[in-house]
Design a protein around this motif. Structure first.
Motif, PDB file in Angstrom:
ATOM      1  N   ASP A  14       0.870  -1.169   0.000  1.00  0.00           N
ATOM      2  CA  ASP A  14       0.000   0.000   0.000  1.00  0.00           C
ATOM      3  C   ASP A  14       0.917   1.232   0.000  1.00  0.00           C
ATOM      4  O   ASP A  14       2.104   1.126   0.314  1.00  0.00           O
ATOM      5  CB  ASP A  14      -0.873  -0.056   1.264  1.00  0.00           C
ATOM      6  N   ASP A  71      -0.148   5.038   0.939  1.00  0.00           N
ATOM      7  CA  ASP A  71      -0.389   5.994   2.021  1.00  0.00           C
ATOM      8  C   ASP A  71      -0.301   5.293   3.376  1.00  0.00           C
ATOM      9  O   ASP A  71      -1.078   4.377   3.647  1.00  0.00           O
ATOM     10  CB  ASP A  71      -1.779   6.632   1.865  1.00  0.00           C
ATOM     11  N   GLY A  72       0.647   5.707   4.205  1.00  0.00           N
ATOM     12  CA  GLY A  72       0.786   5.116   5.533  1.00  0.00           C
ATOM     13  C   GLY A  72       1.782   3.975   5.590  1.00  0.00           C
ATOM     14  O   GLY A  72       2.098   3.481   6.673  1.00  0.00           O
ATOM     15  N   GLU A 128       0.233  -3.312   4.699  1.00  0.00           N
ATOM     16  CA  GLU A 128      -0.943  -2.438   4.826  1.00  0.00           C
ATOM     17  C   GLU A 128      -1.011  -1.729   6.173  1.00  0.00           C
ATOM     18  O   GLU A 128      -0.686  -2.325   7.198  1.00  0.00           O
ATOM     19  CB  GLU A 128      -2.208  -3.285   4.709  1.00  0.00           C
ATOM     20  N   ASP A 129      -1.476  -0.475   6.164  1.00  0.00           N
ATOM     21  CA  ASP A 129      -1.643   0.253   7.425  1.00  0.00           C
ATOM     22  C   ASP A 129      -3.109   0.450   7.785  1.00  0.00           C
ATOM     23  O   ASP A 129      -3.417   0.988   8.842  1.00  0.00           O
ATOM     24  CB  ASP A 129      -0.991   1.644   7.353  1.00  0.00           C
TER      25      ASP A 129
HETATM   26 MG    MG Z   1      -2.729   3.107   3.577  1.00  0.00          MG
END
Ligand code: MG
Ligand code: BG6
Length: 223
Positions: A8, A10-11, A166-167
């Protein structure tokens, strides 16, 4: 055995959550809708449209207004992105991607964001990826498994050979429904369903992550 890492954006690779928050907050303030940082947590990992739905908390607007509001939010967000450089990479991100490539692991991006290709370019990490999946690649966004399956197909790998990073809770759920192992990044309250939880790409080695799909004793050990 061939292995794929699907990350992923973002984050995980960069922290754009703050930019998304500021852009939604500006729109919410202009429209008189209460919106806090806590509210913003519920938008992590979900599509732009679903983000708007969650921000509205049941308020009803017509389709033309929804389109116009998403466009306004995106214009603010893109203005913030204009400042982004390689310095916005999260700790350990580049080193992790480079080590994975050196180990012969295929690397894919699976981001719900339609701005993902531009972000990857600003961060200067495009050449480290074999496949880029973004908010245009599939119809059903996370928590549906579609984007991860699409990226695995692009990498030419079965889902059982792929590890997702993943966040977001929605992202972990998507990875698990895709039948993939998942490294959860962030607090256990958010990503605790992942196969392994850590603070970030600086806190895990390529070997530890790859072992989630290559270690034949993994399933037995988990029993
Ligand atoms: Mg994310
Ligand atoms: C995800 C973010 O990566 O992308 C979400 O975690 C965001 O917060 C989503 O809503 C969609 O992004 P964009 O750039 O297409 O509006």
């Amino acid at each position: 055995m061939p292995v794929g890492f699907i990350l992923d954006l973002d984050g995980v690779i960069t922290d754009t959550a703050e930019y998304h928050f500021r852009a939604w907050k500006k729109l919410a303030d202009e429209e008189g809708i209460p919106f806090t940082r806590e509210d913003n947590e519920a938008l992590r990992g979900v599509s732009r449209r679903e983000s708007l739905r969650r921000l509205l908390k049941g308020r009803e607007i017509d389709e033309a207004t929804a389109e116009a509001w998403m466009e306004r939010k995106n214009a603010t967000y893109r203005a913030l992105l204009a400042e982004m450089t390689e310095r916005d990479l999260l700790p350990g991100a580049r080193a992790f991607l480079e080590s994975a490539r050196a180990a012969g692991i295929k690397i894919g991006l699976a981001s719900a964001s339609r701005n993902a290709p531009d972000v990857i370019r600003s961060l200067g990490i495009g050449p480290l990826f074999d496949v880029l999946g973004d908010g245009y690649s599939v119809v059903r966004s996370k928590p549906a498994p579609d984007l991860f399956v699409w990226v695995a197909g692009g990498l030419g790998l079965p889902v059982t050979s792929c590890v997702v990073f993943e966040d977001a809770e929605a992202g972990v759920e998507a990875a698990l429904s895709a039948g993939m192992a998942c490294v959860g990044i962030g607090p256990v309250e958010r990503v605790g369903r992942a196969s392994l939880v850590c603070e970030g790409l600086h806190a895990i080695t390529v070997a530890q992550a790859a072992a989630l799909v290559t270690d034949p004793y993994r399933e037995a050990a988990a029993d």
